[in-house]
Scaffold this motif. Structure first.
Motif, PDB file in Angstrom:
ATOM      1  N   LYS A  28      -1.970-109.034  32.404  1.00 41.33           N
ATOM      2  CA  LYS A  28      -1.182-108.253  33.362  1.00 41.33           C
ATOM      3  C   LYS A  28      -1.397-108.704  34.802  1.00 41.33           C
ATOM      4  CE  LYS A  28      -1.007-104.228  30.312  1.00 41.33           C
ATOM      5  NZ  LYS A  28      -1.189-102.761  30.168  1.00 41.33           N
ATOM      6  N   LYS A  29      -1.737-109.962  34.974  1.00 41.68           N
ATOM      7  CA  LYS A  29      -1.832-110.563  36.304  1.00 41.68           C
ATOM      8  C   LYS A  29      -0.493-111.248  36.580  1.00 41.68           C
ATOM      9  CE  LYS A  29      -6.854-111.128  36.008  1.00 41.68           C
ATOM     10  NZ  LYS A  29      -8.011-112.076  35.957  1.00 41.68           N
ATOM     11  N   TYR A  30       0.490-110.433  36.868  1.00 47.42           N
ATOM     12  CA  TYR A  30       1.871-110.894  36.832  1.00 47.42           C
ATOM     13  C   TYR A  30       2.214-111.891  37.941  1.00 47.42           C
ATOM     14  CZ  TYR A  30       2.198-106.922  33.646  1.00 47.42           C
ATOM     15  OH  TYR A  30       2.005-106.030  32.619  1.00 47.42           O
ATOM     16  N   ASP A  31       1.731-111.639  39.152  1.00 42.61           N
ATOM     17  CA  ASP A  31       2.072-112.549  40.249  1.00 42.61           C
ATOM     18  C   ASP A  31       1.564-113.964  39.973  1.00 42.61           C
ATOM     19  OD1 ASP A  31       3.254-110.435  41.541  1.00 42.61           O
ATOM     20  OD2 ASP A  31       1.595-110.086  42.932  1.00 42.61           O
ATOM     21  N   LEU A  56       8.858-116.353  31.751  1.00 50.24           N
ATOM     22  CA  LEU A  56       9.026-115.890  33.127  1.00 50.24           C
ATOM     23  C   LEU A  56       9.863-114.615  33.151  1.00 50.24           C
ATOM     24  CD1 LEU A  56       8.729-116.289  36.171  1.00 50.24           C
ATOM     25  CD2 LEU A  56      10.734-117.797  36.099  1.00 50.24           C
ATOM     26  N   ALA A  57      10.888-114.552  32.319  1.00 51.95           N
ATOM     27  CA  ALA A  57      11.710-113.342  32.244  1.00 51.95           C
ATOM     28  C   ALA A  57      10.874-112.143  31.811  1.00 51.95           C
ATOM     29  CB  ALA A  57      12.868-113.558  31.274  1.00 51.95           C
ATOM     30  N   ASN A  94      10.165-108.800  34.029  1.00 46.94           N
ATOM     31  CA  ASN A  94      10.430-107.468  33.480  1.00 46.94           C
ATOM     32  C   ASN A  94       9.190-106.583  33.599  1.00 46.94           C
ATOM     33  OD1 ASN A  94      12.157-105.596  31.795  1.00 46.94           O
ATOM     34  ND2 ASN A  94      10.385-105.812  30.450  1.00 46.94           N
ATOM     35  N   ALA A  95       8.033-107.156  33.316  1.00 49.34           N
ATOM     36  CA  ALA A  95       6.786-106.394  33.424  1.00 49.34           C
ATOM     37  C   ALA A  95       6.519-105.969  34.869  1.00 49.34           C
ATOM     38  CB  ALA A  95       5.613-107.228  32.898  1.00 49.34           C
TER      39      ALA A  95
END
Length: 408
Positions: free
Chosen positions: A134-137, A160-161, A165-166
């Motif tokens: 959950k380290k999205y950036d 990436l999509a 979305n997350a």
């Protein structure tokens, strides 16, 4: 002094699970590839070898200092690449995905001629691990890196999509998903059904018009009762349809075996009854009961059945008399619809042609002509009629065209 050239794939830990269709892209190891040796500079060589020794021994306490010392002495792309490669190996040993991502950035910044395919694969793998953490950036940065290195690989776009979305960036996620599907399709790649389903569900969850597009793509690639039911249901939910368009889409659900619940059967029966096709409504209810989807004793079914009992059911003789009396385009169009509901598709097709000749709504008549011909087995005729439909009924005709195209 030489140094083996290779990228190290970290076996990165994660607690969450990626969507099944995308897991492979996040865990695929870089392909083995022969490459020339690295030539370390005399100035930095000893420091880099010292760093290599510490990394191999997992001497965690000294690695950070040795990296800094080696960087101060580095004077060539070879030196910088070797240091970054060892950083990647150290990060892998420590299950440090952020450190691994930084190492990939350093590898690219080194200026060393690393094959783009290898950069893409390792960045994609690390991006997948960061997504699961959950380290999205940071995951977005890694997937961007993978996409830049290997634009032809649509899997990185899909990942990436998911990351977008997350992050709650639904519009960006859907645009990226759209691009991924287009890229995979143009390359001739086989797209797993779950990928279409995922795109479809994301779009529907966001109440995006793209749900219709993704649903059609899913249908085109994997036509089944499940894909037909979902695609048509979502299209109806996202669009304000009149009773006739609703009826004709529900008829398509029936033709594709996509009626799967009491609500499906009762909705079709009600739509047919609303257009005066009481015999059709009654046969739909009977089918639902036979399929054990409709409980005739349930309140809604019982009410529908009771309401149909009081309605006159046309016979073949009644329709023949009505055909002689029908003079206007509108009356012929209505009668053609009755014939369709009665299951006499040949007569329905003939009456729709007569309706067109008499000046009826050509779009609706061609839609119903195409539907009747499709049910009668005239594939070529059905396609010709359905392609002639424009205006508000064109989307309905397009679904029927897809059905006809997929029929044997």
């Amino acid at each position: 002094m030489t140094f083996a050239r290779s990228l190290t794939l970290a076996m990165l830990s994660a607690s969450a699970t990626l969507p099944a269709t995308m897991a492979a892209a996040a865990t695929q190891a870089p392909a083995a590839q022969a490459a020339p040796a690295i030539k370390l500079s005399a100035k930095a060589g000893k420091a880099i070898i010292a760093l290599q020794t510490a990394v191999t021994a997992n001497d965690v306490g000294n690695i950070t200092g040795l990296v800094a010392a080696a960087k101060e002495l580095a004077s060539s792309p070879d030196d910088n690449y070797a240091i970054a490669q060892l950083q990647l190996k150290a990060a892998a040993g420590a299950n440090d995905n952020d450190g691994a991502a930084a190492a990939v950035d350093a590898i690219v910044a080194s200026g060393f001629a690393v094959p783009p395919q290898q950069i893409a694969e390792i960045a994609g793998a690390i991006g997948g691990a960061l997504l699961r953490e959950k380290k999205y950036d940071r995951a977005v940065m890694m997937f961007d890196r993978a996409i830049a290195a290997n634009p032809a690989n649509s899997d990185y776009l899909l990942l990436l999509a998911e990351t977008k979305n997350a992050q709650g960036k639904n519009a960006e996620a859907l645009q990226t998903m759209q691009k991924a599907l287009a890229r995979a399709s143009s390359s001739g790649a086989t797209i797993p059904e779950n990928t279409y389903k995922r795109a479809f569900l994301l779009a529907y969850g966001a109440e995006s018009p793209l749900a219709t597009q993704f649903g059609r793509q899913w249908l085109n690639a994997y036509p089944s009762a499940d894909s037909w039911r979902n695609a048509l249901a979502v299209y109806r939910n996202l669009n304000k349809l009149d009773v006739q368009a609703t009826l004709d889409l529900l008829r398509l659900m029936r033709a594709t075996g996509a009626l799967n619940s009491a609500d499906d059967y009762l909705l079709l029966a009600q739509a047919a009854a609303d257009k005066g096709n009481y015999s059709e409504a009654q046969s739909v209810i009977a089918d639902g009961i036979a399929a054990r989807k409709v409980d005739p004793k349930s309140p809604m079914a019982a009410e529908t059945i009771a309401g149909l009992k009081s309605k006159a059911k046309l016979t073949a003789a009644d329709l023949a008399v009505a055909a002689k009396d029908a003079k206007t385009g509108a009356s012929k169009l209505t009668l053609a619809n009755r014939y369709y509901g009665f299951g006499d598709y040949a007569a329905s097709a003939e009456m729709n042609r007569a309706a067109i000749a008499a000046g009826a709504d050509a779009n609706l008549a061609n839609l119903h002509l195409g539907m009747a011909l499709a049910q009668a087995g005239d594939k070529a005729g059905a396609i010709t009629a359905l392609k002639a439909v424009t205006g508000v009924y064109a989307p309905v005709a397009d679904y029927w065209l897809l059905y006809v195209a997929k029929k044997a």
